[in-house]
Structures are given as C-alpha cells and as structure tokens.
Design a protein around this motif. Structure first.
Motif, short mmCIF file in Angstrom:
data_model
loop_
_atom_site.label_atom_id
_atom_site.label_comp_id
_atom_site.label_asym_id
_atom_site.label_seq_id
_atom_site.Cartn_x
_atom_site.Cartn_y
_atom_site.Cartn_z
N ILE A 38 6.54 1.34 7.29
CA ILE A 38 6.15 1.31 5.88
C ILE A 38 7.23 1.93 5.01
CG2 ILE A 38 4.92 3.51 5.73
CD1 ILE A 38 3.90 0.07 4.22
N TYR A 39 7.97 2.88 5.58
CA TYR A 39 9.12 3.43 4.86
C TYR A 39 10.16 2.34 4.63
CZ TYR A 39 13.46 5.96 4.08
OH TYR A 39 14.65 6.39 3.56
N LEU A 40 10.47 1.58 5.68
CA LEU A 40 11.46 0.51 5.56
C LEU A 40 10.99 -0.59 4.61
CD1 LEU A 40 12.60 0.16 9.29
CD2 LEU A 40 13.89 1.17 7.40
N PHE A 41 9.68 -0.76 4.54
CA PHE A 41 9.14 -1.78 3.64
C PHE A 41 9.55 -1.50 2.20
CE2 PHE A 41 5.62 -3.88 1.28
CZ PHE A 41 5.75 -5.16 1.83
N GLY A 42 9.69 -0.24 1.85
CA GLY A 42 10.12 0.11 0.50
C GLY A 42 11.59 -0.13 0.24
N LEU A 43 12.38 -0.34 1.29
CA LEU A 43 13.81 -0.59 1.13
C LEU A 43 14.14 -2.07 1.04
CD1 LEU A 43 15.28 1.95 3.71
CD2 LEU A 43 14.77 2.31 1.30
N VAL A 44 13.15 -2.92 1.32
CA VAL A 44 13.37 -4.36 1.32
C VAL A 44 13.23 -4.92 -0.10
CG1 VAL A 44 12.54 -6.58 2.18
CG2 VAL A 44 12.59 -4.58 3.69
N GLU A 45 14.27 -5.57 -0.56
CA GLU A 45 14.23 -6.22 -1.88
C GLU A 45 13.79 -7.67 -1.70
OE1 GLU A 45 18.01 -5.75 -3.73
OE2 GLU A 45 17.81 -3.58 -3.95
N ALA A 46 12.49 -7.86 -1.52
CA ALA A 46 11.94 -9.20 -1.30
C ALA A 46 12.01 -10.02 -2.59
CB ALA A 46 10.50 -9.08 -0.82
N PRO A 47 11.96 -11.36 -2.45
CA PRO A 47 12.01 -12.21 -3.65
C PRO A 47 10.88 -11.93 -4.63
CG PRO A 47 12.39 -13.51 -1.65
CD PRO A 47 11.96 -12.15 -1.21
N ASP A 48 9.72 -11.51 -4.12
CA ASP A 48 8.56 -11.26 -4.98
C ASP A 48 8.14 -9.79 -4.85
OD1 ASP A 48 6.27 -11.23 -6.46
OD2 ASP A 48 5.35 -12.96 -5.47
N PRO A 49 8.75 -8.88 -5.63
CA PRO A 49 8.41 -7.46 -5.53
C PRO A 49 6.95 -7.17 -5.91
CG PRO A 49 9.80 -7.85 -7.44
CD PRO A 49 9.78 -9.12 -6.67
N GLY A 50 6.38 -8.04 -6.77
CA GLY A 50 4.98 -7.84 -7.14
C GLY A 50 4.06 -8.01 -5.95
N GLU A 51 4.34 -9.03 -5.11
CA GLU A 51 3.55 -9.26 -3.91
C GLU A 51 3.72 -8.11 -2.92
OE1 GLU A 51 1.01 -10.80 -1.22
OE2 GLU A 51 1.32 -11.46 -3.29
N GLN A 52 4.95 -7.58 -2.87
CA GLN A 52 5.19 -6.42 -2.01
C GLN A 52 4.32 -5.24 -2.43
OE1 GLN A 52 9.67 -6.16 -2.17
NE2 GLN A 52 9.35 -5.41 -0.08
N LEU A 53 4.28 -4.99 -3.73
CA LEU A 53 3.51 -3.86 -4.24
C LEU A 53 2.02 -4.04 -3.92
CD1 LEU A 53 3.42 -1.23 -5.82
CD2 LEU A 53 3.28 -2.57 -7.94
N LYS A 54 1.52 -5.26 -4.09
CA LYS A 54 0.10 -5.51 -3.78
C LYS A 54 -0.19 -5.25 -2.30
CE LYS A 54 -0.70 -9.04 -7.34
NZ LYS A 54 -1.01 -10.47 -7.59
N TYR A 55 0.72 -5.67 -1.44
CA TYR A 55 0.51 -5.46 0.01
C TYR A 55 0.49 -3.96 0.33
CZ TYR A 55 1.24 -5.63 5.06
OH TYR A 55 1.10 -5.45 6.41
N ALA A 56 1.44 -3.23 -0.26
CA ALA A 56 1.51 -1.80 0.02
C ALA A 56 0.28 -1.08 -0.52
CB ALA A 56 2.79 -1.22 -0.57
N GLU A 57 -0.22 -1.52 -1.67
CA GLU A 57 -1.41 -0.87 -2.25
C GLU A 57 -2.66 -1.14 -1.40
OE1 GLU A 57 -0.37 -0.47 -7.00
OE2 GLU A 57 -1.22 -2.37 -6.26
N LYS A 58 -2.69 -2.27 -0.70
CA LYS A 58 -3.79 -2.52 0.24
C LYS A 58 -3.75 -1.52 1.39
CE LYS A 58 -4.28 -7.50 -0.63
NZ LYS A 58 -4.13 -8.87 -0.03
N CYS A 59 -2.54 -1.20 1.81
CA CYS A 59 -2.39 -0.22 2.90
C CYS A 59 -2.85 1.16 2.46
CB CYS A 59 -0.93 -0.15 3.35
SG CYS A 59 -0.29 -1.68 4.07
N LEU A 60 -2.74 1.44 1.16
CA LEU A 60 -3.10 2.77 0.66
C LEU A 60 -4.58 3.07 0.86
CD1 LEU A 60 -1.96 5.28 -0.75
CD2 LEU A 60 -2.55 4.22 -2.95
N HIS A 61 -5.43 2.05 0.84
CA HIS A 61 -6.86 2.27 1.05
C HIS A 61 -7.14 2.81 2.45
CE1 HIS A 61 -7.87 0.45 -2.76
NE2 HIS A 61 -7.19 -0.66 -2.45
N LEU A 62 -6.32 2.39 3.43
CA LEU A 62 -6.52 2.82 4.82
C LEU A 62 -5.73 4.09 5.15
CD1 LEU A 62 -6.29 -0.68 6.57
CD2 LEU A 62 -8.36 0.61 6.02
#
Length: 403
Positions: free
Chosen positions: A282-306
C-alpha cells in the motif's frame, strides 16, 4: 648311556677304501658337519641377498622421510607457513605412494606466495601422477584460479567439470561463487534447477540465493534494447512459487515504477492487495502515477475502511489526494499519518503541501520535525519495516520525484 653298553658302528666302503666309525662318533660328526654346511649356505645366500636388502631398506627410509615431510608440510600449510610448507611438500614428493596430495598442497602454498607459474607446474605434476583424480585436481585448480582473480580461467575450468559431473555439489558451489564475482545472474539462474537436485545448499540458503538472483535480474531488466523487460523476467524467469515472496514482489514493483511502467505496477499492486493486505504494497501504491489518480484515490479510500490505523495507508492517501489536488483531504490524511506513527516521510509530504498552500513557516516546522525524527532514530525513510520507515525511498507527489 646307550652307547656305553653298545656303541654300534658305521661302515662306509668305497673300493679300495673303507671307513669304520662308532655310531656315536658318526652322529656327532654328522651333526657338526650339517651345522657347518647350513651356516655356510646361509652366509652365501645372505651375501647374495644383501644388495636387494640394502635397496629395500633405503626405499623404506626414503618413504619414511617422505611421509614425515608430507605430514610436516600439511601442518605448515594449515598454519599458513607457506614457504616451509611448499619446501617440505615438494622435497620428497616423488618418494611417496600418493604424491598428488603433496603437489596439490604445494600448489596452494605457491598461490599464497603469489607464484602462479609454480602453482600451475605443481598442478600439472599432480595430473601426471594421478590422472584418475582429475576431479579433485581441477576443483583445486579452479579454486586457486578464483582466489588469484583469474575468474575467467576458473569459469572455464568449472564449466568443463560441470559438463562431466553435473550433480557435484562442490562444482556447483564454486560455479555460483564465480558467477557472483562476474555478476552473471543469468548464469546463476541456469544452475538453480541443478541446485535443487543437489545438496550444495540448505533449503533456506537456496531460497535466499533464488531471491537474490531474481532481484538482480529484475534490477538489470529494461536497461537496454536487448535486455528483457521487468515483465518478461517476472513472467518467464521467476517461478510462480516465488512470485508471492514479499521482498521479491516489492522489488518487482519498484522496478516497474523506476522504468515508468505505472500501468503494470498499478495492476500488480491491486491484484496482490486484493489477495492479501500488505503495508509495503500500500506504501508503493502511493508512489505509482497511474493514468487515473482519481480511481487510485477511491481504491485506497476503500482500504481505509478495513485498515483505518495503517500509517502507510494514510501516507499513501495523502499523496494520492495531493496528486488529485484535493488539498484539504490530503492535509487531513497526512496529519493523521503523523499522529499515528510520526513518519518522517509524512512530515516531508505535509511540508511540501503547506509550501504549496503558502504556509511557509508551518512547512519549515514540518521539515524540522521530520529531520529530528530521522536523526534521533538514525533511520532513513523506507516502508519495509512495516508502518515505520527505515531506508531512503523516492517520494512522488504532484508529478515530481523527490528524495
């Protein structure tokens, strides 16, 4: 007593002579004559045998001296007295039954004394005197060549040995050592199957060797047009059983990020995070500059619930929010990460965010606090220690790379 009553007689006749003796005298004379003849014959026979006995004694003496010199030379070799060891091992090598040991020991001593020519001559003598011991001699030769920094020659010797004895554990270990010196990771990878069948390494040592080898192959992937890509190495060279290894997986994703293959890195991270939660990933996930950063943020925020208390996840959320230019949410995530474990990286990111917002004094304070933590714990920034960082990493924020 029997002769007193009846001495008897012995008559020897040969015309025209005859001799008559008492039986008693004849027995005494016969005994003395037999003893004299026997002594004379023994004297003659021993005289004839004397040269051979002297020669045999001389051979025995030479062998005794040779064995003594061999024992002394081997002890001196173990003790590191190279000059005396070489001298004693060679002094009577030709007089001993198994001179190959002397020549091999002398070759080792010559190597330590820096005399490669003498070393090779001793090895040649070892071959001449013990052609059936080629494996032991060539192993010694390869080992000495390696120690003498003749790595290419050692590789040639070991390659020839490996062709004739592919399962020999000592040959395999020396080959691995030479390949390491040459940084030939492909060569090591080609031997891994054979190593699994041999007993050259323990299971734990072999697993670590595999990980080191595949990490090196990943490190050199994509460096040139002819070098395979990181994906090719991962899919074709690395066994599936090792693709779940955390250190190897992390190394692969880091390499994808370095090569700029963000799409693949994003896909691999999501796939593995869906299988099993991991703070490094999950740390490395923050270093990835994916084409859709908004989708990345949504995915990470789903992880925050758990995983609401993961400081690495909060740091990643802060970075992704910054990349999406959601400054307020980014600030909240970074402050939460700092409150969770006081990550120096979180202070660094928050400092950049405050700088961007024009809050220079607060930004400087963040930098100062982050630096204090680094100096205090004498650690660097790294996600590999779970949620606490401990080695330098690249921080990616707002499309820029910062150390």
């Amino acid at each position: 007593l029997a002769a007193i009553d009846d001495p008897g007689y012995v008559l020897i006749t040969r015309a025209p002579f005859s001799i008559e003796l008492s039986l008693t005298f004849f027995v005494v004379l016969f005994t003395i004559s037999f003893a004299a003849v026997y002594a004379l014959l023994r004297l003659v026979i021993n005289g004839l045998r004397l040269p051979a006995q002297v020669a045999q004694w001389n051979v025995h003496r030479l062998k005794h001296n040779a064995q003594r010199n061999q024992s002394l030379g081997l002890m001196q070799l173990i003790q590191g007295d190279w000059q005396k060891a070489e001298r004693n091992l060679i002094a009577h090598a030709s007089d001993i039954d198994i001179p190959v040991i002397n020549y091999l020991g002398a070759a080792m001593a010559a190597q330590e004394l820096g005399h490669p020519d003498k070393r090779d001559r001793y090895l040649t003598l070892a071959h001449e005197h013990a052609p059936k011991q080629r494996l032991a001699i060539d192993l010694t030769q390869a080992s000495l060549q390696q120690r003498g920094e003749q790595t290419e020659q050692a590789l040639a010797t070991l390659t020839r040995l490996h062709e004739t004895t592919p399962q020999n554990s000592q040959v395999l270990k020396l080959l691995i050592s030479v390949y390491r010196q040459l940084r030939d990771w492909k060569g090591i990878a080609s031997l891994l199957k054979a190593l699994h069948k041999s007993r050259a390494y323990t299971a734990k040592e072999l697993q670590q060797l595999e990980i080191d080898t595949y990490q090196a192959l990943l490190t050199h992937s994509g460096n040139s047009d002819i070098a395979p890509s990181a994906q090719e190495v991962w899919q074709n060279a690395i066994p599936r059983s090792l693709q779940s290894d955390p250190s190897l997986l992390t190394h692969y994703i880091n390499r994808l990020i370095e090569l700029g293959d963000m799409e693949t890195a994003d896909s691999v991270l999501r796939k593995n995070l869906n299988k099993k939660w991991d703070t490094q990933l999950i740390y490395l996930f923050g270093l990835v500059e994916a084409p859709d950063p908004g989708e990345q943020l949504k995915y990470a925020e789903k992880c925050l619930h758990l995983h609401p208390y993961s400081s690495n996840l909060l740091l990643t959320l802060g970075r992704l929010a910054m990349r999406n230019q959601i400054w307020g949410r980014a600030r909240s995530y970074l402050e939460s990460a700092i409150a969770s474990t006081s990550l120096p990286e979180a202070y660094n990111e928050l400092g950049h965010l405050l700088d961007h917002l024009g809050e220079s004094e607060q930004a400087l304070e963040c930098y100062r606090k982050g630096l204090e933590i680094v100096v205090k714990h004498q650690t660097h920034l790294d996600p590999k220690a779970g949620d606490v960082a401990s080695a330098p990493v690249k921080v990616v924020a707002n499309g820029t790379n910062r150390q």
